[in-house]
Design an enzyme around this catalytic site. Structure first.
Site, PDB file in Angstrom:
ATOM      1  N   LYS A 120     -11.520  -4.836  -3.035  1.00  0.00           N
ATOM      2  CA  LYS A 120     -12.452  -3.358  -2.856  1.00  0.00           C
ATOM      3  C   LYS A 120     -11.557  -2.271  -4.199  1.00  0.00           C
ATOM      4  O   LYS A 120     -12.273  -1.372  -4.483  1.00  0.00           O
ATOM      5  CB  LYS A 120     -12.799  -3.070  -1.422  1.00  0.00           C
ATOM      6  CG  LYS A 120     -13.655  -3.602  -0.502  1.00  0.00           C
ATOM      7  CD  LYS A 120     -13.562  -2.799   0.527  1.00  0.00           C
ATOM      8  CE  LYS A 120     -13.845  -3.622   1.487  1.00  0.00           C
ATOM      9  NZ  LYS A 120     -12.713  -3.497   2.435  1.00  0.00           N
TER      10      LYS A 120
ATOM     11  N   LYS B  70      -5.633 -10.264  -5.769  1.00  0.00           N
ATOM     12  CA  LYS B  70      -6.471 -10.649  -5.083  1.00  0.00           C
ATOM     13  C   LYS B  70      -7.426  -9.863  -5.383  1.00  0.00           C
ATOM     14  O   LYS B  70      -7.225  -8.772  -5.239  1.00  0.00           O
ATOM     15  CB  LYS B  70      -5.702 -10.639  -3.512  1.00  0.00           C
ATOM     16  CG  LYS B  70      -7.158 -10.839  -2.634  1.00  0.00           C
ATOM     17  CD  LYS B  70      -6.399 -10.162  -0.818  1.00  0.00           C
ATOM     18  CE  LYS B  70      -6.750  -8.223  -1.157  1.00  0.00           C
ATOM     19  NZ  LYS B  70      -7.446  -8.063   0.539  1.00  0.00           N
TER      20      LYS B  70
ATOM     21  N   LYS C 173       1.014  -0.623   0.252  1.00  0.00           N
ATOM     22  CA  LYS C 173       0.094   0.328   0.185  1.00  0.00           C
ATOM     23  C   LYS C 173       0.895   1.385   0.413  1.00  0.00           C
ATOM     24  O   LYS C 173       0.433   2.521  -0.292  1.00  0.00           O
ATOM     25  CB  LYS C 173      -0.579   0.321   1.213  1.00  0.00           C
ATOM     26  CG  LYS C 173      -2.239  -1.428   0.673  1.00  0.00           C
ATOM     27  CD  LYS C 173      -3.157  -0.692   1.386  1.00  0.00           C
ATOM     28  CE  LYS C 173      -4.324  -1.984   1.396  1.00  0.00           C
ATOM     29  NZ  LYS C 173      -5.686  -2.495   1.725  1.00  0.00           N
TER      30      LYS C 173
HETATM   31  N1  AQP Z   1      -9.677 -11.657  -1.935  1.00  0.00           N
HETATM   32  C1  AQP Z   1     -10.479 -11.902  -0.602  1.00  0.00           C
HETATM   33  N2  AQP Z   1     -10.596 -13.456  -0.808  1.00  0.00           N
HETATM   34  C2  AQP Z   1     -11.010 -13.807   0.763  1.00  0.00           C
HETATM   35  N3  AQP Z   1     -10.962 -12.917   1.930  1.00  0.00           N
HETATM   36  C3  AQP Z   1     -10.997 -11.488   1.799  1.00  0.00           C
HETATM   37  N4  AQP Z   1     -10.854 -10.133   2.417  1.00  0.00           N
HETATM   38  C4  AQP Z   1     -10.136  -9.518   1.581  1.00  0.00           C
HETATM   39  N5  AQP Z   1      -9.918  -9.625   0.156  1.00  0.00           N
HETATM   40  C5  AQP Z   1     -10.639 -11.491  -0.392  1.00  0.00           C
HETATM   41  C6  AQP Z   1     -10.678 -10.708   4.023  1.00  0.00           C
HETATM   42  O1  AQP Z   1     -12.246 -10.069   3.604  1.00  0.00           O
HETATM   43  C7  AQP Z   1     -11.853  -9.848   5.476  1.00  0.00           C
HETATM   44  C8  AQP Z   1     -12.068  -7.600   5.095  1.00  0.00           C
HETATM   45  O2  AQP Z   1     -11.310  -7.213   4.670  1.00  0.00           O
HETATM   46  P1  AQP Z   1     -10.917  -5.848   5.066  1.00  0.00           P
HETATM   47  O3  AQP Z   1     -11.453  -4.958   3.814  1.00  0.00           O
HETATM   48  O4  AQP Z   1     -11.083  -5.363   6.087  1.00  0.00           O
HETATM   49  O5  AQP Z   1      -8.837  -5.160   4.140  1.00  0.00           O
HETATM   50  P2  AQP Z   1      -8.977  -6.045   2.953  1.00  0.00           P
HETATM   51  O6  AQP Z   1      -8.210  -7.424   3.284  1.00  0.00           O
HETATM   52  O7  AQP Z   1      -7.802  -5.069   2.572  1.00  0.00           O
HETATM   53  O8  AQP Z   1     -10.210  -6.128   1.759  1.00  0.00           O
HETATM   54  P3  AQP Z   1      -9.811  -5.719   1.001  1.00  0.00           P
HETATM   55  O9  AQP Z   1     -11.376  -6.501  -0.234  1.00  0.00           O
HETATM   56  O10 AQP Z   1      -8.252  -6.219  -0.527  1.00  0.00           O
HETATM   57  O11 AQP Z   1      -9.708  -4.076   0.572  1.00  0.00           O
HETATM   58  P4  AQP Z   1      -8.687  -2.883  -0.155  1.00  0.00           P
HETATM   59  O12 AQP Z   1      -8.829  -3.081  -1.167  1.00  0.00           O
HETATM   60  O13 AQP Z   1      -9.023  -1.272   0.744  1.00  0.00           O
HETATM   61  O14 AQP Z   1      -6.951  -3.641   0.905  1.00  0.00           O
HETATM   62  C9  AQP Z   1     -10.232 -10.150   5.514  1.00  0.00           C
HETATM   63  O15 AQP Z   1     -10.761 -11.105   6.824  1.00  0.00           O
HETATM   64  C10 AQP Z   1     -10.288 -10.766   4.613  1.00  0.00           C
HETATM   65  O16 AQP Z   1      -8.586 -11.175   5.036  1.00  0.00           O
END
Ligand code: AQP
Length: 355
Positions: free
Chosen positions: A220, A217, A115
């Site tokens: 969002k 991955k 990030k």
């Molecule tokens: N691709 C994924 N597959 C399985 N689990 C996932 N999680 C996120 N992406 C995947 C799980 O969802 C929970 C919430 O995630 P978060 O919003 O706290 O943070 P993150 O992991 O940073 O999610 P994103 O979607 O990837 O957001 P951005 O793009 O903002 O970084 C967690 O339990 C995570 O493991």
């Protein structure tokens, strides 16, 4: 041996639309754990400031994630649902953990490296200290189990390192105050104030990959909306995104090993298995040898069947923001009372003047 009471905690950031990865990797497991554990589920709004400081829609996003929790089947009466910023003890404990954790530990986090990008000097201090706040989220309740997707494994290892260092650094005071609980660390039985939390990374979809690139991955923050299926997508959008999902020209293999080195095929098979609640072997037994022109419509139909009721329920709940705010307020009060108990003891252990 007295031991920590089993307690589940997990959080989701209000940084955008929840997607299929969040649902299969996290939310669905949150729902299942309610049957066997006391659970605390949190919309971690303060974490979302680490990436973007000024949000136009943080309140809406917080309500939307809460609606997704409820629509997926989380029961806010039997368990606790709230947003992090209502309970200031999270930030307070994070400060103490900032003084326990080492900068080197934070610098090694792959999420920070990803990030922050090349210009690390310009990343916010909050982004670097993110895992310290995450450790505080969990440990302010002395939670023993944390359901997460595979991407959070490293942060949970750091949570254990912070707990262990706190327990060691303050071992004499913890013993003197009688605040220790016995736990096994390897073969040894030790006394600690914080548990060494276990990650629960379970199911066939602990890491759902992007629909546009099977090596990345599903996220969002991916600039392409075609890379993910949002929980709020309608049936047409789901079908369109699956139809456009990147694949290779080969049909599906008739053996599971045939998926090796085919990340996109592997991802779609994993998603099907997770949605159908069967194994990847079962999917291959049904679709092995078939072209994607057959498999993709079947996957789209299954995804619509499983996700549409959640989207409809989310819309219904989101139409009543006062109801959502009431749930978060009630959850915040109950969480705050638990967090306050922990912090009173932490103040004494650390030696802050409390009376
Ligand atoms: N691709 C994924 N597959 C399985 N689990 C996932 N999680 C996120 N992406 C995947 C799980 O969802 C929970 C919430 O995630 P978060 O919003 O706290 O943070 P993150 O992991 O940073 O999610 P994103 O979607 O990837 O957001 P951005 O793009 O903002 O970084 C967690 O339990 C995570 O493991």
């Amino acid at each position: 041996m007295s031991s920590f009471k089993p307690l589940v905690f997990s959080g989701v950031q209000p940084t955008g639309n929840l997607h299929l990865g969040n649902y299969l990797g996290a939310l669905r497991n949150f729902v299942a754990l309610q049957a066997s554990h006391d659970c605390i589920y949190c919309v971690v709004d303060m974490h979302s400031l680490t990436a973007t400081l000024v949000h136009d829609d943080l309140v809406d996003q917080t309500r939307s994630i809460t609606a997704a929790f409820l629509a997926s089947g989380i029961d806010p009466k039997k368990h606790i649902v709230f947003n992090q910023s209502r309970v200031p003890q999270h930030a307070e404990l994070a400060w103490i953990f900032n003084c326990v954790a080492r900068i080197g530990w934070m610098n090694r986090m792959t999420q920070f490296k990803d990030k922050a990008g090349k210009d690390r000097e310009n990343a916010s201090l909050g982004l670097l200290a993110y895992p310290s706040l995450m450790a505080a989220d969990i440990l302010v309740y002395r939670a023993t189990h944390v359901p997460v997707g595979d991407d959070q494994k490293q942060h949970l290892e750091l949570t254990r390192d912070i707990a262990q260092k706190f327990n060691n650094d303050f071992s004499a005071r913890i013993a003197e105050l009688g605040y220790g609980t016995e736990m096994k660390v390897g073969e040894e039985v030790v006394n600690g104030f914080f548990p060494l939390t276990e990650p629960l990374i379970e199911g066939p979809a602990t890491r759902v990959m992007s629909l546009r690139d099977g090596t990345k991955k599903m996220s969002k923050s991916d600039p392409s909306d075609l890379a993910r299926i949002n929980l709020t997508d309608d049936a047409d959008a789901i079908a369109r995104k699956i139809k456009k999902a990147k694949t290779d020209p080969e049909p599906l293999p008739s053996e599971l090993q045939g998926l090796e080195n085919r990340p996109e095929a592997q991802n779609l098979v994993g998603i099907y298995a997770a949605l159908a609640e069967c194994s990847r072997e079962d999917v291959i037994a049904e679709f092995g040898g078939q072209q994607f022109s057959v498999f993709k419509p079947a996957l789209a139909e299954l995804a619509v069947e499983k996700l549409s009721p959640i989207a409809a329920e989310m819309r219904r709940i989101q139409a009543d923001p006062a109801y959502i705010d009431g749930i978060l307020r009630d959850g915040g009060e109950r969480a705050g009372a638990l967090a306050e108990e922990t912090m009173k003891k932490v103040h004494e252990i650390v030696g802050l003047l409390t009376n």
